[in-house]
Design an enzyme around this catalytic site. Structure first.
Site, PDB file in Angstrom:
ATOM      1  N   GLY A  23       1.098  -1.106  -0.749  1.00  0.00           N
ATOM      2  CA  GLY A  23      -0.027   0.236  -0.128  1.00  0.00           C
ATOM      3  C   GLY A  23       0.678   1.065  -0.156  1.00  0.00           C
ATOM      4  N   ALA A  24       0.190   2.481  -0.865  1.00  0.00           N
ATOM      5  CA  ALA A  24       0.994   3.277  -1.201  1.00  0.00           C
ATOM      6  C   ALA A  24       0.151   4.574  -0.438  1.00  0.00           C
ATOM      7  N   LYS A  60      -1.856  -0.703  -5.774  1.00  0.00           N
ATOM      8  CA  LYS A  60      -2.579  -1.313  -7.122  1.00  0.00           C
ATOM      9  C   LYS A  60      -2.019  -0.312  -7.918  1.00  0.00           C
ATOM     10  N   VAL A  78      -2.504  -6.484  -4.234  1.00  0.00           N
ATOM     11  CA  VAL A  78      -2.634  -7.732  -3.476  1.00  0.00           C
ATOM     12  C   VAL A  78      -3.359  -8.294  -3.495  1.00  0.00           C
ATOM     13  N   GLU A 119     -17.758  16.943   4.278  1.00  0.00           N
ATOM     14  CA  GLU A 119     -16.699  17.815   3.545  1.00  0.00           C
ATOM     15  C   GLU A 119     -17.673  17.493   1.882  1.00  0.00           C
ATOM     16  N   ASP A 161      -4.704   3.349   8.501  1.00  0.00           N
ATOM     17  CA  ASP A 161      -6.524   2.081   8.718  1.00  0.00           C
ATOM     18  C   ASP A 161      -6.580   1.057   9.061  1.00  0.00           C
ATOM     19  N   ALA A 180      -5.596  10.425   8.200  1.00  0.00           N
ATOM     20  CA  ALA A 180      -4.379  10.787   7.671  1.00  0.00           C
ATOM     21  C   ALA A 180      -3.363  11.079   8.399  1.00  0.00           C
TER      22      ALA A 180
HETATM   23  P1  FAD Z   1      -4.769   5.116   2.145  1.00  0.00           P
HETATM   24  O1  FAD Z   1      -4.419   6.124   2.150  1.00  0.00           O
HETATM   25  O2  FAD Z   1      -6.211   4.602   1.442  1.00  0.00           O
HETATM   26  O3  FAD Z   1      -3.869   3.954   1.563  1.00  0.00           O
HETATM   27  C1  FAD Z   1      -4.088   2.549   1.196  1.00  0.00           C
HETATM   28  C2  FAD Z   1      -3.049   2.372  -0.363  1.00  0.00           C
HETATM   29  O4  FAD Z   1      -3.174   0.702   0.235  1.00  0.00           O
HETATM   30  C3  FAD Z   1      -3.828   3.496  -1.370  1.00  0.00           C
HETATM   31  O5  FAD Z   1      -2.942   3.402  -1.877  1.00  0.00           O
HETATM   32  C4  FAD Z   1      -4.287   1.803  -1.802  1.00  0.00           C
HETATM   33  O6  FAD Z   1      -4.512   2.124  -3.751  1.00  0.00           O
HETATM   34  C5  FAD Z   1      -3.797   0.713  -1.424  1.00  0.00           C
HETATM   35  N1  FAD Z   1      -3.907  -0.630  -1.833  1.00  0.00           N
HETATM   36  C6  FAD Z   1      -5.229  -0.869  -0.680  1.00  0.00           C
HETATM   37  N2  FAD Z   1      -5.675  -2.369  -1.148  1.00  0.00           N
HETATM   38  C7  FAD Z   1      -4.163  -2.992  -1.751  1.00  0.00           C
HETATM   39  C8  FAD Z   1      -4.529  -4.225  -2.816  1.00  0.00           C
HETATM   40  N3  FAD Z   1      -5.297  -5.044  -2.796  1.00  0.00           N
HETATM   41  N4  FAD Z   1      -3.340  -3.891  -3.379  1.00  0.00           N
HETATM   42  C9  FAD Z   1      -1.959  -3.522  -3.404  1.00  0.00           C
HETATM   43  N5  FAD Z   1      -2.065  -2.041  -3.061  1.00  0.00           N
HETATM   44  C10 FAD Z   1      -3.858  -1.725  -2.264  1.00  0.00           C
HETATM   45  N6  FAD Z   1      -7.661  12.458   7.073  1.00  0.00           N
HETATM   46  C11 FAD Z   1      -7.411  13.492   8.273  1.00  0.00           C
HETATM   47  O7  FAD Z   1      -6.274  13.029   9.331  1.00  0.00           O
HETATM   48  N7  FAD Z   1      -7.557  14.765   7.938  1.00  0.00           N
HETATM   49  C12 FAD Z   1      -8.351  14.934   6.650  1.00  0.00           C
HETATM   50  O8  FAD Z   1      -8.801  15.922   6.692  1.00  0.00           O
HETATM   51  C13 FAD Z   1      -9.215  13.604   6.435  1.00  0.00           C
HETATM   52  N8  FAD Z   1      -9.579  13.798   4.785  1.00  0.00           N
HETATM   53  C14 FAD Z   1     -10.455  12.932   5.127  1.00  0.00           C
HETATM   54  C15 FAD Z   1     -10.726  13.000   3.612  1.00  0.00           C
HETATM   55  C16 FAD Z   1     -12.202  11.937   2.979  1.00  0.00           C
HETATM   56  C17 FAD Z   1     -13.222  12.211   1.502  1.00  0.00           C
HETATM   57  C18 FAD Z   1     -11.273  11.135   3.807  1.00  0.00           C
HETATM   58  C19 FAD Z   1     -12.205   9.905   3.069  1.00  0.00           C
HETATM   59  C20 FAD Z   1     -10.942  10.156   4.483  1.00  0.00           C
HETATM   60  C21 FAD Z   1     -10.337  11.290   5.111  1.00  0.00           C
HETATM   61  N9  FAD Z   1      -9.684  11.140   5.986  1.00  0.00           N
HETATM   62  C22 FAD Z   1      -8.367  11.734   6.819  1.00  0.00           C
HETATM   63  C23 FAD Z   1      -8.896  10.140   6.592  1.00  0.00           C
HETATM   64  C24 FAD Z   1      -7.645   9.565   6.030  1.00  0.00           C
HETATM   65  O9  FAD Z   1      -7.706   9.459   4.447  1.00  0.00           O
HETATM   66  C25 FAD Z   1      -7.091   7.424   5.754  1.00  0.00           C
HETATM   67  O10 FAD Z   1      -7.478   7.770   7.673  1.00  0.00           O
HETATM   68  C26 FAD Z   1      -5.731   7.627   5.595  1.00  0.00           C
HETATM   69  O11 FAD Z   1      -5.480   7.495   4.060  1.00  0.00           O
HETATM   70  C27 FAD Z   1      -5.537   6.523   5.658  1.00  0.00           C
HETATM   71  O12 FAD Z   1      -4.241   5.915   5.655  1.00  0.00           O
HETATM   72  P2  FAD Z   1      -3.774   4.715   5.393  1.00  0.00           P
HETATM   73  O13 FAD Z   1      -2.550   4.571   4.575  1.00  0.00           O
HETATM   74  O14 FAD Z   1      -4.100   3.748   5.780  1.00  0.00           O
HETATM   75  O15 FAD Z   1      -4.187   4.230   3.300  1.00  0.00           O
HETATM   76  P1  NAD Z   2     -16.908   8.022  10.246  1.00  0.00           P
HETATM   77  O1  NAD Z   2     -17.600   6.633  10.870  1.00  0.00           O
HETATM   78  O2  NAD Z   2     -16.464   9.083  11.266  1.00  0.00           O
HETATM   79  O3  NAD Z   2     -18.874   8.376  10.484  1.00  0.00           O
HETATM   80  C1  NAD Z   2     -20.186   8.126   9.224  1.00  0.00           C
HETATM   81  C2  NAD Z   2     -21.450   8.653  10.140  1.00  0.00           C
HETATM   82  O4  NAD Z   2     -22.459   7.589   9.569  1.00  0.00           O
HETATM   83  C3  NAD Z   2     -21.479   8.224  11.588  1.00  0.00           C
HETATM   84  O5  NAD Z   2     -21.715   9.204  11.698  1.00  0.00           O
HETATM   85  C4  NAD Z   2     -22.556   7.680  11.888  1.00  0.00           C
HETATM   86  O6  NAD Z   2     -23.557   8.045  12.935  1.00  0.00           O
HETATM   87  C5  NAD Z   2     -23.382   7.145  10.494  1.00  0.00           C
HETATM   88  N1  NAD Z   2     -24.015   6.038  10.046  1.00  0.00           N
HETATM   89  C6  NAD Z   2     -23.515   5.015  10.411  1.00  0.00           C
HETATM   90  N2  NAD Z   2     -24.494   4.237  10.446  1.00  0.00           N
HETATM   91  C7  NAD Z   2     -25.984   4.970   9.662  1.00  0.00           C
HETATM   92  C8  NAD Z   2     -26.922   4.830   9.122  1.00  0.00           C
HETATM   93  N3  NAD Z   2     -27.340   3.270   8.780  1.00  0.00           N
HETATM   94  N4  NAD Z   2     -27.558   5.707   8.791  1.00  0.00           N
HETATM   95  C9  NAD Z   2     -27.273   6.699   8.847  1.00  0.00           C
HETATM   96  N5  NAD Z   2     -25.997   7.823   9.332  1.00  0.00           N
HETATM   97  C10 NAD Z   2     -25.331   6.137   9.756  1.00  0.00           C
HETATM   98  O7  NAD Z   2     -16.603   7.852   9.226  1.00  0.00           O
HETATM   99  P2  NAD Z   2     -16.119   8.408   7.858  1.00  0.00           P
HETATM  100  O8  NAD Z   2     -17.148   9.987   7.964  1.00  0.00           O
HETATM  101  O9  NAD Z   2     -16.156   8.107   6.946  1.00  0.00           O
HETATM  102  O10 NAD Z   2     -14.748   8.639   8.313  1.00  0.00           O
HETATM  103  C11 NAD Z   2     -13.954   8.010   8.861  1.00  0.00           C
HETATM  104  C12 NAD Z   2     -12.648   8.284   9.508  1.00  0.00           C
HETATM  105  O11 NAD Z   2     -11.791   9.011   8.082  1.00  0.00           O
HETATM  106  C13 NAD Z   2     -12.858   9.015  10.746  1.00  0.00           C
HETATM  107  O12 NAD Z   2     -11.539   8.701  11.533  1.00  0.00           O
HETATM  108  C14 NAD Z   2     -12.488  10.331  10.500  1.00  0.00           C
HETATM  109  O13 NAD Z   2     -12.237  11.053  11.245  1.00  0.00           O
HETATM  110  C15 NAD Z   2     -11.934  10.223   9.209  1.00  0.00           C
HETATM  111  N6  NAD Z   2     -11.541  11.128   8.372  1.00  0.00           N
HETATM  112  C16 NAD Z   2     -11.613  12.894   8.847  1.00  0.00           C
HETATM  113  C17 NAD Z   2     -11.379  13.965   8.204  1.00  0.00           C
HETATM  114  C18 NAD Z   2     -10.721  14.828   8.368  1.00  0.00           C
HETATM  115  O14 NAD Z   2      -9.784  15.113   9.637  1.00  0.00           O
HETATM  116  N7  NAD Z   2     -11.146  16.546   7.793  1.00  0.00           N
HETATM  117  C19 NAD Z   2     -12.428  13.941   6.646  1.00  0.00           C
HETATM  118  C20 NAD Z   2     -12.929  13.226   6.510  1.00  0.00           C
HETATM  119  C21 NAD Z   2     -12.769  11.340   7.489  1.00  0.00           C
END
Ligand code: FAD
Ligand code: NAD
Length: 397
Positions: A10-11, A38, A81, A170, A297, A313
């Site tokens: 994973g990258a 991937k 993977v 967001e 994660d 992240a």
């Molecule tokens: P990821 O960043 O998801 O990386 C996993 C990598 O593994 C990817 O490159 C993927 O392609 C690769 N991979 C997966 N499966 C396979 C496979 N089978 N084979 C090969 N490669 C594979 N967190 C914050 O701290 N601040 C924020 O503002 C924030 N905003 C967010 C906004 C959104 C919309 C979302 C969805 C999440 C946000 N998060 C934020 C949460 C954050 O993005 C995740 O916690 C973070 O990406 C986790 O990093 P990671 O390296 O574990 O996984």
């Molecule tokens: P989350 O688990 O934080 O939120 C999911 C929401 O969906 C919850 O409020 C939950 O009550 C609701 N929910 C669950 N089941 C439901 C149902 N049946 N019907 C309606 N609502 C339902 O998930 P996320 O928002 O994807 O965040 C995932 C992780 O990524 C968290 O750790 C979050 O802190 C992080 N994240 C951080 C940021 C940021 O820091 N800006 C942005 C995005 C995500």
């Protein structure tokens, strides 16, 4: 004796940072490092809601791995993977090939958690990769383009966002900002479009600071987003969702942001997991396997009160650095360091120039929160690629 082989899966934030730190810190031939991903690019998951809503191009959130890594020092394997075997110390790839390892770093991120809710896996979209969000953007545009087939069918122009955690909020605010332009492009009166955020808990962003939640609610109202709290989604079909009270909302565009769980590949390896995430030891290793590290994660760590840290992240990046340090310590027969998170706060966008957040003890609202979020993105870009990546990918405007 040959150099030990480290395989990183994973990258994303965790895996990329591990690879970058190893590249920076290891001396020539100290270890063979293989990174498997991937895609041949890193995407900024933290910004996926923007291309999903169509307010940013894919290019802004995607960085080619060749621009971040020295492929003479890190061997990159562009593969998916399929699994890994802890007993034989091997990784199976989707093309049938196998990689062996001395040390393994599992950084495969998360996947949507649908809690077994009927129809969600089949019919709802989710914000989980660059390829997945492109589909969301294009699907919404396609549904808008079909509005004129039957202007009395509300499903074409009703968008439901299920779950109002940070991801849901967001995304919904980003999309709300784009709606006037979308309506102009597709020649649809704004009042024909419904953007609905559905949350099971009593408030959006449950557990977050009440003043910031209230500010967010005001912003959602201003933007014309309908918010249903205390309203669990019970099922989803291709024609819409049904709420726990039986209400049906017709919609061809349901985006599920109701939570995440660890990548199922990790669970399938036999490692003990909680919602697909491995409870790692103080050095970020999987219990019982001294040569297997799990970051981001795919892992879960707990604070002093025994509560799990939310997967972010910020945490994944810090774990990646700590993992590289501990790997090199093991190889050098030096003591490892226990991982201590130093979380700076939480920042979330509410559209392009609006946001909310807590940094240290300070609460931030509106424009300044969004500026702070941009600065934290720049810091990340600086950490992974220095000034050239900041200039190419930074969000100055
Ligand atoms: P990821 O960043 O998801 O990386 C996993 C990598 O593994 C990817 O490159 C993927 O392609 C690769 N991979 C997966 N499966 C396979 C496979 N089978 N084979 C090969 N490669 C594979 N967190 C914050 O701290 N601040 C924020 O503002 C924030 N905003 C967010 C906004 C959104 C919309 C979302 C969805 C999440 C946000 N998060 C934020 C949460 C954050 O993005 C995740 O916690 C973070 O990406 C986790 O990093 P990671 O390296 O574990 O996984
Ligand atoms: P989350 O688990 O934080 O939120 C999911 C929401 O969906 C919850 O409020 C939950 O009550 C609701 N929910 C669950 N089941 C439901 C149902 N049946 N019907 C309606 N609502 C339902 O998930 P996320 O928002 O994807 O965040 C995932 C992780 O990524 C968290 O750790 C979050 O802190 C992080 N994240 C951080 C940021 C940021 O820091 N800006 C942005 C995005 C995500």
């Amino acid at each position: 004796m040959s150099a030990p082989k480290i395989v990183i899966l994973g990258a994303g934030y965790g895996g990329l940072m591990t690879a970058i730190e190893l590249q920076r810190q290891m001396s020539y031939n100290e270890a063979e490092v293989v990174l498997v991903n991937k895609h041949d690019y890193h995407y900024m998951t933290t910004h996926l809601h923007e291309p999903a809503a169509g307010t940013t191009t894919d290019d802004k959130v995607r960085i080619d791995l060749k621009d971040l890594l020295d492929f003479d020092r890190i061997t990159f394997v562009h593969q998916t993977v399929a699994g890994f075997d802890l007993d034989t110390r091997s990784v199976q790839l989707a093309d049938g090939s196998v990689l062996d390892y001395d040390y393994l770093v599992v950084a495969l991120g998360s996947e949507p958690e649908t809690f077994g809710i009927e129809g969600l896996r089949e019919h709802a979209f989710s914000i989980r990769s660059l390829n997945a969000v492109r589909v969301i953007r294009e699907h919404i545009e396609y549904m808008f383009s079909r509005y004129h087939e039957n202007p009395d069918n509300p499903a074409f122009t009703t968008i439901v966002v299920g779950g109002a955690g940070f991801t849901g909020i967001e995304f919904v605010t980003e999309l709300a900002e784009r709606l006037p332009a979308l309506c102009r492009t597709f020649d649809i009166p704004r009042e024909k479009v419904r953007l609905i955020s559905v949350e099971a808990a009593p408030s959006v962003m449950p557990g977050f600071d009440p003043k910031l939640v209230a500010y967010t609610m005001e912003r959602l109202k201003e933007m014309g987003v309908e918010v249903y709290t205390n309203t669990p989604i019970q099922s989803c079909t291709k024609d819409g969702i049904t709420l726990a009270d039986g209400t049906h909302i017709p919609s061809y565009s349901v985006i599920w942001t109701g939570g995440v769980r660890g990548n199922r590949i990790v669970e399938a390896s036999g490692l003990e997991t909680v919602r697909g995430r491995v409870k790692v030891d103080a050095y970020l290793r999987a219990p019982g396997y001294d040569n297997v590290f799990v970051v981001g994660d795919s892992s879960v760590i707990f604070n002093k009160e025994g509560r799990p840290y939310p997967p972010t992240a910020q945490l994944a990046t810090q774990q990646g650095k700590a993992c590289a340090y501990n790997l090199l310590s093991l190889i050098r027969n030096q003591p490892m360091k226990p991982f201590e998170p130093h979380l700076l706060g939480t920042l979330a966008s509410l559209g392009r120039w609006e946001g909310i957040g807590i940094v240290g003890k300070m609460k931030l609202y509106g424009f300044w929160a969004s500026v702070m979020k941009r600065l934290s993105d720049m810091r990340y870009l600086w950490q992974i690629g220095g000034v050239s990546i900041v200039l190419r990918k930074g969000r100055f405007l």
